[in-house]
Motif scaffolding. Structure first.
Motif, PDB file in Angstrom:
ATOM      1  N   ARG A  52       0.823  -1.205   0.000  1.00  0.00           N
ATOM      2  CA  ARG A  52       0.000   0.000   0.000  1.00  0.00           C
ATOM      3  C   ARG A  52       0.862   1.262   0.000  1.00  0.00           C
ATOM      4  NH1 ARG A  52      -4.994   1.577   0.439  1.00  0.00           N
ATOM      5  NH2 ARG A  52      -5.588   3.420   1.597  1.00  0.00           N
ATOM      6  N   GLU A  56       0.923   4.163  -2.812  1.00  0.00           N
ATOM      7  CA  GLU A  56       0.720   5.576  -2.492  1.00  0.00           C
ATOM      8  C   GLU A  56       1.845   6.431  -3.062  1.00  0.00           C
ATOM      9  OE1 GLU A  56       0.240   5.842   1.716  1.00  0.00           O
ATOM     10  OE2 GLU A  56      -1.784   4.997   1.671  1.00  0.00           O
ATOM     11  N   GLY A  59       1.320   6.674  -6.709  1.00  0.00           N
ATOM     12  CA  GLY A  59       0.221   7.600  -6.963  1.00  0.00           C
ATOM     13  C   GLY A  59       0.642   9.050  -6.821  1.00  0.00           C
ATOM     14  N   GLN A  60       1.508   9.339  -5.848  1.00  0.00           N
ATOM     15  CA  GLN A  60       2.004  10.703  -5.687  1.00  0.00           C
ATOM     16  C   GLN A  60       2.880  11.118  -6.860  1.00  0.00           C
ATOM     17  OE1 GLN A  60       3.956  10.767  -1.899  1.00  0.00           O
ATOM     18  NE2 GLN A  60       2.040  10.826  -0.741  1.00  0.00           N
ATOM     19  N   LEU A  65      -3.979  10.083  -7.062  1.00  0.00           N
ATOM     20  CA  LEU A  65      -3.988   9.762  -5.635  1.00  0.00           C
ATOM     21  C   LEU A  65      -4.976   8.660  -5.278  1.00  0.00           C
ATOM     22  CD1 LEU A  65      -3.633  13.333  -4.143  1.00  0.00           C
ATOM     23  CD2 LEU A  65      -1.871  11.623  -4.549  1.00  0.00           C
ATOM     24  N   SER A  66      -5.828   8.268  -6.192  1.00  0.00           N
ATOM     25  CA  SER A  66      -6.769   7.174  -5.917  1.00  0.00           C
ATOM     26  C   SER A  66      -6.181   5.819  -6.272  1.00  0.00           C
ATOM     27  CB  SER A  66      -8.063   7.395  -6.695  1.00  0.00           C
ATOM     28  OG  SER A  66      -7.809   7.307  -8.085  1.00  0.00           O
ATOM     29  N   ALA A  68      -3.949   3.930  -4.753  1.00  0.00           N
ATOM     30  CA  ALA A  68      -3.831   3.002  -3.625  1.00  0.00           C
ATOM     31  C   ALA A  68      -5.188   2.454  -3.207  1.00  0.00           C
ATOM     32  CB  ALA A  68      -3.163   3.689  -2.449  1.00  0.00           C
ATOM     33  N   ASP A  69      -6.260   3.181  -3.479  1.00  0.00           N
ATOM     34  CA  ASP A  69      -7.579   2.705  -3.076  1.00  0.00           C
ATOM     35  C   ASP A  69      -8.147   1.690  -4.055  1.00  0.00           C
ATOM     36  OD1 ASP A  69      -7.520   4.334  -0.877  1.00  0.00           O
ATOM     37  OD2 ASP A  69      -8.443   6.020  -1.931  1.00  0.00           O
TER      38      ASP A  69
END
Length: 102
Positions: A52, A56, A59-60, A65-66, A68-69
Motif C-alpha cells: 500500500r 501511495e 500515486g504521488q 492519488l486514488s 492506492a484505493d
C-alpha cells in the motif's frame, strides 16, 4: 573417426552441489511460504502495508492519488500464494532427498 570411450569421471560423479542448492531453496520456500500461509508475526499484514505504501508513492509520482484505493489484494490471496510456495518447497526438499538417497 569417432572414438567411443568407456565411462568417464563425469558419468560417476554425484551432483552434490545441485542437491544442496535444491535442499536450501526448498527449505527457504517452506519457511517463507509458511510465514505467508499461517501469517506468522503478521507477515501478510506487513506485506500488504508495504504494498500500500508503494502504491501511495506511485500515486504521488503520477498524480493519481486514488491509485492506492483501487488496487488492493486481500490477505486470502497472500495466504493462498504462501501455501502454494510452501507445498512447492516441500516437493523440492523431497526431490532432493530422493535424489540424494537414490
Amino acid at each position: 573417426m569417432i572414438m567411443i570411450a568407456g565411462p568417464s569421471a563425469a558419468d560417476t560423479s554425484d551432483p552434490i552441489g545441485v542437491l544442496i542448492l535444491l535442499a536450501v531453496l526448498g527449505a527457504a520456500a517452506v519457511c517463507l511460504g509458511g510465514r505467508w500461509a499461517f501469517n506468522l508475526r503478521g507477515a501478510v499484514d506487513s506485506t500488504l502495508a508495504r504494498r500500500r505504501a508503494a502504491l501511495e508513492l506511485r500515486g504521488q509520482r503520477t498524480g493519481d492519488l486514488s491509485l492506492a484505493d483501487t488496487k488492493s489484494l486481500s490477505p486470502v490471496f497472500f495466504r493462498y500464494v504462501g501455501s502454494v510456495i510452501a507445498v512447492a518447497g516441500l516437493a523440492m526438499l523431497g526431490l532432493s532427498l530422493i535424489l540424494a538417497t537414490g
